[in-house]
Design an enzyme around this catalytic site. Structure first.
Site, PDB file in Angstrom:
ATOM      1  N   TRP A  13       0.821  -1.219   0.000  1.00  0.00           N
ATOM      2  CA  TRP A  13       0.000   0.000   0.000  1.00  0.00           C
ATOM      3  C   TRP A  13       0.856   1.271   0.000  1.00  0.00           C
ATOM      4  CZ3 TRP A  13      -4.308  -1.241   4.226  1.00  0.00           C
ATOM      5  CH2 TRP A  13      -5.056  -2.341   3.789  1.00  0.00           C
ATOM      6  N   HIS A  97      13.272  -2.423  -1.323  1.00  0.00           N
ATOM      7  CA  HIS A  97      12.326  -1.964  -2.352  1.00  0.00           C
ATOM      8  C   HIS A  97      12.983  -0.828  -3.144  1.00  0.00           C
ATOM      9  CE1 HIS A  97       8.858  -0.088  -4.251  1.00  0.00           C
ATOM     10  NE2 HIS A  97       8.267  -1.259  -4.123  1.00  0.00           N
ATOM     11  N   GLU A  99      11.979   1.909  -4.087  1.00  0.00           N
ATOM     12  CA  GLU A  99      11.789   3.266  -3.552  1.00  0.00           C
ATOM     13  C   GLU A  99      12.714   3.519  -2.364  1.00  0.00           C
ATOM     14  OE1 GLU A  99       7.544   2.831  -3.372  1.00  0.00           O
ATOM     15  OE2 GLU A  99       7.583   2.779  -5.564  1.00  0.00           O
ATOM     16  N   SER A 215       3.423  -2.563 -12.073  1.00  0.00           N
ATOM     17  CA  SER A 215       2.187  -2.304 -12.823  1.00  0.00           C
ATOM     18  C   SER A 215       1.335  -3.560 -13.033  1.00  0.00           C
ATOM     19  CB  SER A 215       2.499  -1.628 -14.170  1.00  0.00           C
ATOM     20  OG  SER A 215       3.127  -0.382 -13.953  1.00  0.00           O
ATOM     21  N   GLY A 236       1.390  -2.868  -6.346  1.00  0.00           N
ATOM     22  CA  GLY A 236       1.329  -1.543  -5.735  1.00  0.00           C
ATOM     23  C   GLY A 236      -0.028  -0.910  -5.967  1.00  0.00           C
ATOM     24  N   GLY A 237      -0.112  -0.058  -6.975  1.00  0.00           N
ATOM     25  CA  GLY A 237      -1.325   0.726  -7.234  1.00  0.00           C
ATOM     26  C   GLY A 237      -2.614  -0.082  -7.234  1.00  0.00           C
TER      27      GLY A 237
HETATM   28  P1  13P Z   1       2.906  -0.703  -8.957  1.00  0.00           P
HETATM   29  O1  13P Z   1       2.099  -1.960  -8.956  1.00  0.00           O
HETATM   30  O2  13P Z   1       2.110   0.509  -8.573  1.00  0.00           O
HETATM   31  O3  13P Z   1       3.672  -0.536 -10.231  1.00  0.00           O
HETATM   32  O4  13P Z   1       4.003  -0.850  -7.791  1.00  0.00           O
HETATM   33  C1  13P Z   1       4.779  -1.982  -7.753  1.00  0.00           C
HETATM   34  C2  13P Z   1       5.531  -1.991  -6.483  1.00  0.00           C
HETATM   35  O5  13P Z   1       6.425  -1.187  -6.268  1.00  0.00           O
HETATM   36  C3  13P Z   1       5.155  -2.988  -5.477  1.00  0.00           C
HETATM   37  O6  13P Z   1       6.090  -3.037  -4.454  1.00  0.00           O
END
Ligand code: 13P
Length: 263
Positions: A13, A97, A99, A215, A236-237
């Site tokens: 999330w 991760h 990020e 994605s 993620g999203g």
């Molecule tokens: P998205 O599914 O938004 O591309 O993000 C992937 C993610 O970073 C899951 O850890």
């Protein structure tokens, strides 16, 4: 050896949902997601919501994971939450991760220490690896995966690696809507499993679960989940939308049923 790896669908999330929003969302998610014992569904909310969600959560359907955890168990580390503090709340923790690596400049050394701290505290780590677009275009994908894996897994035993999860998340596919092609995912997950075999032996390579992230949504999930070497998805999203996330879990269940009938 036969592939008995349980498919995992994990919803990251990220920095979304207050405690109140997370509670409402979980309520909806619990209605939308079917109870599928053969699929492991993991929710990774922000650290503040872990405690309240752990009380509310239907444990037959979901497990909790943390998005991060610090490697020192306690001390003068302002702002940090340690793996030791998370251990009673979560089954899993994300490590490295993209990020964390790219926004917060965490390097492989930090990832290695966090991996070790996670297993030391009985939490199963999900090590995230993946190349940037620039690295892919330069033909460096395998080299990057090799570096991130060998550094990230450095402090673990073969047994600990067997119980761990690795998520292949190409940076260029995260949050962009531009998901990797199934053959790109197949090549990367095969390469990762071979690296694990090379470093830790055949048993670890057979047991370690390798996910794809980037994605993933309810429309494309099937194309990744039906790959032999891909054991799930890190979402993620689409995990912020209960229809989509429930759809991904159902896709995983269908893929699992198909695998059983093929055996
Ligand atoms: P998205 O599914 O938004 O591309 O993000 C992937 C993610 O970073 C899951 O850890």
């Amino acid at each position: 050896m036969r592939n008995n790896r349980k498919i995992m669908i994990a919803g990251n999330w990220k920095e979304h949902f207050t405690v109140a929003q997370a509670s409402i969302y979980l309520h909806r998610l619990e209605e939308a997601v079917q109870n599928r014992q053969s699929i492991e569904v993991v929710l990774l909310p922000n650290v503040l919501t872990l405690q309240p969600l752990s009380v509310q959560l239907d444990r037959r359907k979901f497990r909790l994971g943390a998005q991060d955890g610090y490697f020192e168990d306690a001390g003068a580390y302002t702002g940090e939450v340690s793996m030791a503090m998370l251990r009673d709340l979560v089954h899993y923790v994300l490590v490295g991760h993209s990020e964390r690596r790219h926004v917060f400049n965490e390097n492989d050394d930090v990832a290695a220490k966090k991996m070790q701290a996670a297993v030391r505290n009985g939490i199963m780590p999900i090590l995230c690896v993946g190349e940037t677009l620039q690295e892919r275009l330069a033909g460096e994908t395998n080299q990057i995966l090799h570096n991130q894996l060998s550094a990230g897994l450095m402090n673990l035993t073969a047994r600990e690696v067997s119980a761990s999860v690795i998520a292949y998340e190409p940076v260029w596919a995260i949050g962009t809507g531009e998901f990797a092609k199934p053959d790109q995912v197949a090549r990367a997950t095969d390469f990762i499993r071979k690296q694990v075999e090379h470093l830790f032996g055949a048993r670890a390579a057979t047991h370690v679960r390798i996910l794809y992230g980037g994605s993933v949504d309810d429309h494309n999930a099937g194309s990744f989940l039906s790959l032999d070497g891909c054991d799930g998805a890190l979402v993620g999203g689409a995990s912020l939308n209960y229809h989509k996330f429930a759809g991904i879990v159902e896709t995983a269940y269908r893929v699992h049923q198909e695998r059983i009938t093929r055996r």
